[in-house]
Scaffold this motif. Sequence first.
Motif, PDB file in Angstrom:
ATOM      1  N   ILE A   1       0.852  -1.192   0.000  1.00 37.45           N
ATOM      2  CA  ILE A   1       0.000   0.000   0.000  1.00 37.45           C
ATOM      3  C   ILE A   1       0.888   1.242   0.000  1.00 37.45           C
ATOM      4  CG2 ILE A   1      -1.753   1.297   1.270  1.00 37.45           C
ATOM      5  CD1 ILE A   1      -2.773  -1.301   0.027  1.00 37.45           C
ATOM      6  N   ARG A   2       0.612   2.155  -0.913  1.00 40.76           N
ATOM      7  CA  ARG A   2       1.422   3.372  -1.036  1.00 40.76           C
ATOM      8  C   ARG A   2       0.653   4.637  -0.676  1.00 40.76           C
ATOM      9  NH1 ARG A   2       4.457   0.185  -0.474  1.00 40.76           N
ATOM     10  NH2 ARG A   2       5.991  -0.733  -1.885  1.00 40.76           N
ATOM     11  N   CYS A   3      -0.651   4.499  -0.481  1.00 40.54           N
ATOM     12  CA  CYS A   3      -1.486   5.668  -0.202  1.00 40.54           C
ATOM     13  C   CYS A   3      -2.582   5.269   0.779  1.00 40.54           C
ATOM     14  CB  CYS A   3      -2.102   6.195  -1.500  1.00 40.54           C
ATOM     15  SG  CYS A   3      -3.308   7.527  -1.286  1.00 40.54           S
ATOM     16  N   VAL A   4      -2.799   6.102   1.803  1.00 37.64           N
ATOM     17  CA  VAL A   4      -3.901   5.868   2.738  1.00 37.64           C
ATOM     18  C   VAL A   4      -4.766   7.116   2.810  1.00 37.64           C
ATOM     19  CG1 VAL A   4      -2.747   4.121   4.147  1.00 37.64           C
ATOM     20  CG2 VAL A   4      -2.472   6.545   4.717  1.00 37.64           C
ATOM     21  N   GLY A   5      -6.052   6.892   2.990  1.00 33.50           N
ATOM     22  CA  GLY A   5      -6.993   7.987   3.160  1.00 33.50           C
ATOM     23  C   GLY A   5      -7.648   7.911   4.516  1.00 33.50           C
ATOM     24  N   TYR A   6      -8.121   9.063   4.978  1.00 32.12           N
ATOM     25  CA  TYR A   6      -8.850   9.091   6.246  1.00 32.12           C
ATOM     26  C   TYR A   6      -9.939  10.151   6.177  1.00 32.12           C
ATOM     27  CZ  TYR A   6     -10.081   8.876  11.108  1.00 32.12           C
ATOM     28  OH  TYR A   6     -10.804   8.707  12.265  1.00 32.12           O
ATOM     29  N   VAL A   7     -11.150   9.776   6.594  1.00 33.56           N
ATOM     30  CA  VAL A   7     -12.287  10.696   6.631  1.00 33.56           C
ATOM     31  C   VAL A   7     -12.329  11.340   8.009  1.00 33.56           C
ATOM     32  CG1 VAL A   7     -14.788  10.916   6.441  1.00 33.56           C
ATOM     33  CG2 VAL A   7     -13.554   9.330   4.940  1.00 33.56           C
ATOM     34  N   GLU A   8     -12.074  12.637   8.054  1.00 34.45           N
ATOM     35  CA  GLU A   8     -11.999  13.328   9.338  1.00 34.45           C
ATOM     36  C   GLU A   8     -13.354  13.857   9.793  1.00 34.45           C
ATOM     37  OE1 GLU A   8     -10.903  13.613  11.952  1.00 34.45           O
ATOM     38  OE2 GLU A   8      -8.742  13.740  12.074  1.00 34.45           O
ATOM     39  N   THR A   9     -13.377  14.232  11.072  1.00 32.79           N
ATOM     40  CA  THR A   9     -14.551  14.859  11.672  1.00 32.79           C
ATOM     41  C   THR A   9     -14.163  16.255  12.146  1.00 32.79           C
ATOM     42  OG1 THR A   9     -14.128  14.152  13.954  1.00 32.79           O
ATOM     43  CG2 THR A   9     -15.235  12.572  12.494  1.00 32.79           C
TER      44      THR A   9
ATOM     45  N   SER B   1     -11.776  15.390  15.699  1.00 32.99           N
ATOM     46  CA  SER B   1     -10.836  14.289  15.898  1.00 32.99           C
ATOM     47  C   SER B   1      -9.393  14.693  15.604  1.00 32.99           C
ATOM     48  CB  SER B   1     -11.226  13.117  14.996  1.00 32.99           C
ATOM     49  OG  SER B   1     -10.196  12.158  14.929  1.00 32.99           O
ATOM     50  N   MET B   2      -8.451  14.057  16.308  1.00 28.98           N
ATOM     51  CA  MET B   2      -7.025  14.242  16.031  1.00 28.98           C
ATOM     52  C   MET B   2      -6.442  13.094  15.218  1.00 28.98           C
ATOM     53  SD  MET B   2      -5.398  15.927  19.501  1.00 28.98           S
ATOM     54  CE  MET B   2      -6.163  14.825  20.698  1.00 28.98           C
ATOM     55  N   ALA B   3      -7.292  12.163  14.784  1.00 29.73           N
ATOM     56  CA  ALA B   3      -6.794  10.986  14.081  1.00 29.73           C
ATOM     57  C   ALA B   3      -6.099  11.352  12.774  1.00 29.73           C
ATOM     58  CB  ALA B   3      -7.939  10.013  13.822  1.00 29.73           C
ATOM     59  N   GLY B   4      -6.667  12.298  12.026  1.00 26.89           N
ATOM     60  CA  GLY B   4      -6.055  12.698  10.762  1.00 26.89           C
ATOM     61  C   GLY B   4      -4.667  13.278  10.951  1.00 26.89           C
ATOM     62  N   TRP B   5      -4.475  14.005  12.028  1.00 28.50           N
ATOM     63  CA  TRP B   5      -3.155  14.543  12.385  1.00 28.50           C
ATOM     64  C   TRP B   5      -2.161  13.396  12.535  1.00 28.50           C
ATOM     65  CZ3 TRP B   5      -2.733  18.302  17.198  1.00 28.50           C
ATOM     66  CH2 TRP B   5      -1.391  18.631  17.435  1.00 28.50           C
ATOM     67  N   ALA B   6      -2.567  12.348  13.263  1.00 26.17           N
ATOM     68  CA  ALA B   6      -1.687  11.198  13.468  1.00 26.17           C
ATOM     69  C   ALA B   6      -1.394  10.475  12.157  1.00 26.17           C
ATOM     70  CB  ALA B   6      -2.318  10.235  14.473  1.00 26.17           C
ATOM     71  N   VAL B   7      -2.418  10.299  11.327  1.00 25.75           N
ATOM     72  CA  VAL B   7      -2.235   9.600  10.051  1.00 25.75           C
ATOM     73  C   VAL B   7      -1.289  10.387   9.146  1.00 25.75           C
ATOM     74  CG1 VAL B   7      -3.390   8.803   7.954  1.00 25.75           C
ATOM     75  CG2 VAL B   7      -4.461   8.416  10.187  1.00 25.75           C
ATOM     76  N   ALA B   8      -1.483  11.714   9.079  1.00 30.29           N
ATOM     77  CA  ALA B   8      -0.623  12.544   8.229  1.00 30.29           C
ATOM     78  C   ALA B   8       0.826  12.502   8.706  1.00 30.29           C
ATOM     79  CB  ALA B   8      -1.146  13.981   8.216  1.00 30.29           C
ATOM     80  N   TRP B   9       1.017  12.604  10.008  1.00 30.05           N
ATOM     81  CA  TRP B   9       2.367  12.617  10.585  1.00 30.05           C
ATOM     82  C   TRP B   9       3.088  11.295  10.335  1.00 30.05           C
ATOM     83  CZ3 TRP B   9       3.534  10.569  15.883  1.00 30.05           C
ATOM     84  CH2 TRP B   9       4.856  10.814  16.262  1.00 30.05           C
TER      85      TRP B   9
ATOM     86  N   TRP C   1      -3.892   1.557  -2.573  1.00 29.97           N
ATOM     87  CA  TRP C   1      -4.376   2.443  -1.523  1.00 29.97           C
ATOM     88  C   TRP C   1      -5.297   1.700  -0.568  1.00 29.97           C
ATOM     89  CZ3 TRP C   1      -9.668   2.916  -1.173  1.00 29.97           C
ATOM     90  CH2 TRP C   1     -10.409   2.584  -2.311  1.00 29.97           C
ATOM     91  N   LYS C   2      -5.512   2.337   0.578  1.00 31.09           N
ATOM     92  CA  LYS C   2      -6.505   1.853   1.535  1.00 31.09           C
ATOM     93  C   LYS C   2      -7.120   3.045   2.242  1.00 31.09           C
ATOM     94  CE  LYS C   2      -7.473  -1.088   5.515  1.00 31.09           C
ATOM     95  NZ  LYS C   2      -6.961  -2.055   6.507  1.00 31.09           N
ATOM     96  N   LEU C   3      -8.438   3.018   2.392  1.00 30.41           N
ATOM     97  CA  LEU C   3      -9.140   4.015   3.189  1.00 30.41           C
ATOM     98  C   LEU C   3      -9.274   3.467   4.605  1.00 30.41           C
ATOM     99  CD1 LEU C   3     -10.623   6.744   3.242  1.00 30.41           C
ATOM    100  CD2 LEU C   3     -12.718   5.512   2.608  1.00 30.41           C
ATOM    101  N   LEU C   4      -8.657   4.145   5.555  1.00 27.18           N
ATOM    102  CA  LEU C   4      -8.640   3.663   6.934  1.00 27.18           C
ATOM    103  C   LEU C   4     -10.034   3.756   7.559  1.00 27.18           C
ATOM    104  CD1 LEU C   4      -5.304   5.352   8.054  1.00 27.18           C
ATOM    105  CD2 LEU C   4      -5.660   2.934   7.517  1.00 27.18           C
TER     106      LEU C   4
END
Length: 265
Positions: A50-58, A61-69, A134-137
Amino acid sequence: MVVRNDTPIEKVTSSIFVKREDLATLPPGPPFSKTRGLFQHLFLLSRLGIRCVGYVETAISMAGWAVAWLGKKMNMKVIIFDPQYKDDSKFPLPLHRQKWRQFGAQLVKMKAGRACVNWYIARRWMKKNVHQPWKLLPLGLPLNETALETFAQARKCIKDFPTIVVPVGSGTIACGIARALYRNQRLVGVMSRTGDVRRKFKFVVKWCEYPTHVDIVDPGYPYTKKVDIKTPFPCNPYYDTKAWQWLLEHEDELEKPILFWNIGA
């Protein structure tokens, strides 16, 4: 290293202690403990190609921050689906967008709405626009790796506390603590948004050897309701502070000493 092996337990009162898991993630990562296990999950995905991940934020939430980092650390492309509100200044979204961009994530604007619906919209977008594996988390990052990392933390430190109180969003952190419970302990999960208590209970106790020792309570908060009370430690007003307020209101009903599991700040 992206997370601390241990976080401190601090004395708040003679009968209440706090596990400072808001310190779990090293800067510049977000101040919350769901980063535990996320690194392992992304590493596994990268090993699977997997070379790309996506995340649907709210909104909060701080989850997107963690995923990006962590995605940047692992040279993975990260796509954050960014909810659009008429006025998002009352939410931490402006700060979070700054963090997503700081770590090189691509932001895709999405009409704010039910996250479970937006997840399927985001998946269609990725199928159409992403041309590498890719994978959408999953929403809320309910990762087994995070539950297991939390279990390892809890098993080392909860033995002397008859009662553990933890905020419950997705319930993933509560799963790890539930797995670590000893026979004479009680875990109280306090929901940060009103919802299906029975469903959340079933999700948590499937990890637990002693399911009768787990309680899930619903104080009735809307998801984006902010609780502004003074806390003796950094505490996230959309998640952890709701559980802290519940603890203070019900302290006399709980066997002591009590350990409050602070997930984020």
